[in-house]
Design an enzyme around this catalytic site. Structure first.
Site, PDB file in Angstrom:
ATOM      1  N   THR A 164       0.872  -1.195   0.000  1.00 26.88           N
ATOM      2  CA  THR A 164       0.000   0.000   0.000  1.00 26.88           C
ATOM      3  C   THR A 164       0.902   1.237   0.000  1.00 26.88           C
ATOM      4  O   THR A 164       1.348   1.665  -1.056  1.00 26.88           O
ATOM      5  CB  THR A 164      -0.967   0.015   1.203  1.00 26.88           C
ATOM      6  OG1 THR A 164      -0.242  -0.187   2.401  1.00 26.88           O
ATOM      7  CG2 THR A 164      -2.043  -1.034   1.062  1.00 26.88           C
ATOM      8  N   LYS A 172       4.100  -6.853   3.717  1.00 25.04           N
ATOM      9  CA  LYS A 172       3.816  -5.457   3.402  1.00 25.04           C
ATOM     10  C   LYS A 172       3.447  -4.741   4.692  1.00 25.04           C
ATOM     11  O   LYS A 172       3.016  -5.359   5.658  1.00 25.04           O
ATOM     12  CB  LYS A 172       2.701  -5.319   2.379  1.00 25.04           C
ATOM     13  CG  LYS A 172       1.354  -5.839   2.780  1.00 25.04           C
ATOM     14  CD  LYS A 172       0.480  -4.940   3.605  1.00 25.04           C
ATOM     15  CE  LYS A 172       0.410  -3.543   3.068  1.00 25.04           C
ATOM     16  NZ  LYS A 172      -0.491  -2.717   3.937  1.00 25.04           N
ATOM     17  N   THR A 187       2.230  -8.780  11.707  1.00 24.70           N
ATOM     18  CA  THR A 187       2.248  -7.494  11.031  1.00 24.70           C
ATOM     19  C   THR A 187       1.060  -7.358  10.112  1.00 24.70           C
ATOM     20  O   THR A 187       0.186  -8.210  10.064  1.00 24.70           O
ATOM     21  CB  THR A 187       3.491  -7.314  10.182  1.00 24.70           C
ATOM     22  OG1 THR A 187       3.457  -5.985   9.696  1.00 24.70           O
ATOM     23  CG2 THR A 187       3.492  -8.248   8.995  1.00 24.70           C
ATOM     24  N   ASN A 243       0.140  10.707   6.101  1.00 19.74           N
ATOM     25  CA  ASN A 243      -1.105  10.328   6.764  1.00 19.74           C
ATOM     26  C   ASN A 243      -2.162  11.411   6.754  1.00 19.74           C
ATOM     27  O   ASN A 243      -3.330  11.149   7.040  1.00 19.74           O
ATOM     28  CB  ASN A 243      -0.818   9.842   8.183  1.00 19.74           C
ATOM     29  CG  ASN A 243      -0.216   8.464   8.131  1.00 19.74           C
ATOM     30  OD1 ASN A 243      -0.858   7.541   7.655  1.00 19.74           O
ATOM     31  ND2 ASN A 243       1.035   8.350   8.546  1.00 19.74           N
ATOM     32  N   SER A 262      -6.279   6.050   4.568  1.00 21.23           N
ATOM     33  CA  SER A 262      -6.096   4.639   4.895  1.00 21.23           C
ATOM     34  C   SER A 262      -7.286   4.138   5.675  1.00 21.23           C
ATOM     35  O   SER A 262      -7.993   4.904   6.283  1.00 21.23           O
ATOM     36  CB  SER A 262      -4.817   4.421   5.681  1.00 21.23           C
ATOM     37  OG  SER A 262      -4.927   4.936   6.980  1.00 21.23           O
TER      38      SER A 262
END
Lengths: 407, 407
Positions: B158, B184, B195, B402, B407
């Site tokens: 991503t 990832k 993760t 961010n 997201s």
């Protein structure tokens, strides 16, 4: 940056309190960085202090001096506050320096050194510049005045962009009672017992044990309910002084009225700190309800308040409810049924039944996020406890301030 | 940004594993965003998943399907991974979509739908674009090949800036055993069990219960020991597949050799995630020792790793040991004697006896901080437990990523 405008109020005198400031050049030249608060004899003084294990030398000394006064049946007569240097992480030498400051002020004020409580804020780990500090003390003492509130509020600031003050007056048995508070702090804020530095005084007459109890519970709902960046300072302290020159606070009605006024002062100062948080562009109220316990509500509120992803979304005015949901979901709550959770942004329902609320539109969410003051309501659907926590966003400016400033 | 260079390794084939990718246009056109992993029959498959209460629909479905396979004595045959959309916070409809994806791949592969495990990563709260995803599935299946590792590693990214892969080969009883892993993740990283997404495969022959146990303990030392921003994703998953086509892992020596190789793969992938953390300019190793318990060591390490003030100081290359000390001091450690704590930055002693170490110089500290890879060692002086945690710094770029990325 800072959110909204909060003009410094006209603060009346408090009978039994005088304030004086000086420019000692502790870190910078030509700024007020030394504050002396003189307290009339026989006042009641209560304090709460940081729980950071590496607490600063002045915190140790202030606590020790309060204990000594209590044992002797006397009460503190002076607060000595410097900005520009926290006298933290300075080991034994730092303790000695804090004691020396108290001794010198005690000499000038002709009181016992244990009657002086020291407070420091600023850079951690540098020795206090004792020469400059002691040299400026007589000037601060000479300036003692009952109208020195704004100068004192200025004299305790570090990265703050504006002084923080509040005054509330009530009437008890026909007698006016005044509470004045000043505070500083805009980063390294998750007090976990008191903010950076806050000093609240009143002319009311209140015994020390009660004062202490009321401060403790007021602090829980104010300074312990704010966070900028989850970092608890080494120097946090909140002092409450009741000079006893005015009305006696006794009887349920008077106590309730006074405690409400005290909470108002503490919450105002806590909110002023968040409005002036480092790099803040948003003032965010997190209202968590329907929890099983208050602690559970606080866990959820602080998990959301500390989430860098939620904070950057707030900064971006992005109604990114997925990040709020993800933060709620990782809070340490046992047997959490997410299908019962409802999350509102302002008046807009974001989340219910484990996903995006059916009526939600991006436009409605964005309209709320565009505001400077935002309320996020989280209902957990599992009990009737709740809490309110205030926080700020995470901006480029926050990074700049903390990458540039040596705190 | 990313720290250092980590070239993608030449990954050999694993007997029993084929990988295929396609461009489904889930979020963006012209990028690989759909990955199918085909597993030979009778493999052992173990997985760990996010503990976020709001876990995503595919996490629910993958766990259910693994349970069904286990009950039936069969094993999963396909992993189906999409990026661009997390299928999280999507309620009942999201579950249905995840099931539908599995059904379609099961039809193409002529297996039972419960033999397909779905994984999604990307934006939270948007419905999966089922039309585009299903339309691209035949292409991914048609592309199945035993050399598709790099394309697969690309197809799960991503905000990552580079694909993450590792391969380790060992010999067991004269037979070569290979482990290949891809992963990832670069933000919303504090896995707390696995993760974002990691897929590790081996040709070794290992019973499922053992595989599960080894994965659990390996994940604790790798993915559960990293943090970018303290945010635990709704979609975290780590899968370990042993196809059983190669050597049987049995006997203490073989088990030890294999587990070491597995840990090496998991730690490499975890560290690659931190090196590629959102906005990272530093790769930071926090080594905490002399704790009473491992949990205590982890509490201290994560308190420091999450401190925005420590992270911004790292970004600024500022040897601001006061912030490290303040973070250690607020860690939840009972009866903490700070006089016993020693903190080293690289080989430079920063803190001892409650304050700055006597020999410390700003020059020595700054020289270490100028490096891209920094180790902070914290000795608590109260026991013999310890831990190692890896983290990144907090940069302007982190805020930009961010504040801009949904997201």
């Amino acid at each position: 940056m800072a959110v909204g405008t909060v003009p410094f109020p006209a603060m009346p005198a408090i009978d039994g309190i005088r304030l004086g400031t000086a420019m000692a050049g502790i870190k910078q030249a030509n700024r007020r960085d030394l504050v002396v608060v003189e307290i009339a004899p026989d006042a009641s003084v209560a304090g709460t202090f940081t729980r950071n294990a590496f607490c600063a030398a002045p915190v140790h000394v202030a606590k020790d001096h309060m204990a000594i006064c209590q044992t002797r049946g006397t009460s503190p007569r002076y607060l000595l506050i410097n900005t520009g240097n926290a006298n933290a992480g300075t080991g034994i030498a730092g303790r000695r320096d804090a004691e020396s400051c108290c001794q010198e002020l005690a000499r000038l004020g002709e009181v016992d050194p244990a009657m002086v409580l020291p407070f420091s804020t600023g850079v951690i780990g540098e020795p206090l510049p004792m020469d400059r500090l002691l040299a400026a003390l007589p000037e601060a003492v000479g300036a003692l005045d009952d109208n020195g509130w704004q100068q004192a509020a200025d004299g305790i600031l570090t990265t703050d962009t504006r002084p923080k003050g509040v005054t509330v007056s009530i009437e008890i048995d026909g007698q006016p009672v005044t509470l004045n508070g000043i505070a500083k702090g805009s980063g390294m804020i998750q007090p976990d017992m008191a903010t950076m530095l806050a000093f609240v005084t009143t002319d009311a007459c209140i015994e020390q044990p009660r004062l202490s109890e009321w401060l403790g519970s007021g602090v829980q709902r104010s300074f312990n309910s704010i966070t900028v960046d989850s970092d608890t300072s080494t120097n946090d302290a909140c002092l409450l002084v009741a000079t006893g020159r005015g009305a006696r606070i006794d009887g349920d009605a008077a106590i309730q009225r006074f405690r409400n006024a005290l909470d108002e002062v503490l919450i105002s100062l806590a909110q002023q700190i968040i409005r002036d948080a480092e790099g803040a562009t948003k003032f965010v109220t997190l209202d968590v309800s329907e929890a099983r316990t208050e602690q559970e509500a606080r866990d959820v509120a602080f998990t959301v308040a500390h989430s860098p992803l939620v904070k950057t979304a707030l900064y971006a005015c992005d109604a990114n409810w997925g990040r709020i949901l993800a933060a709620v979901g990782r809070a340490p709550v046992e047997a959490f049924d997410v299908d019962l959770v409802r999350i509102d942004l302002g008046d807009v329902r974001l989340v219910e039944k484990g996903g995006r609320a059916p009526g939600y539109t991006e436009e409605a969410g964005s309209a709320v996020m565009a505001e400077e003051e935002i309320t996020i309501r989280i209902r957990l659907g599992r009990g009737d406890a709740g809490t309110t926590v205030w926080t700020s966003d995470l901006s480029h400016e926050y990074v700049s301030i903390n990458a540039d400033y040596r705190s």
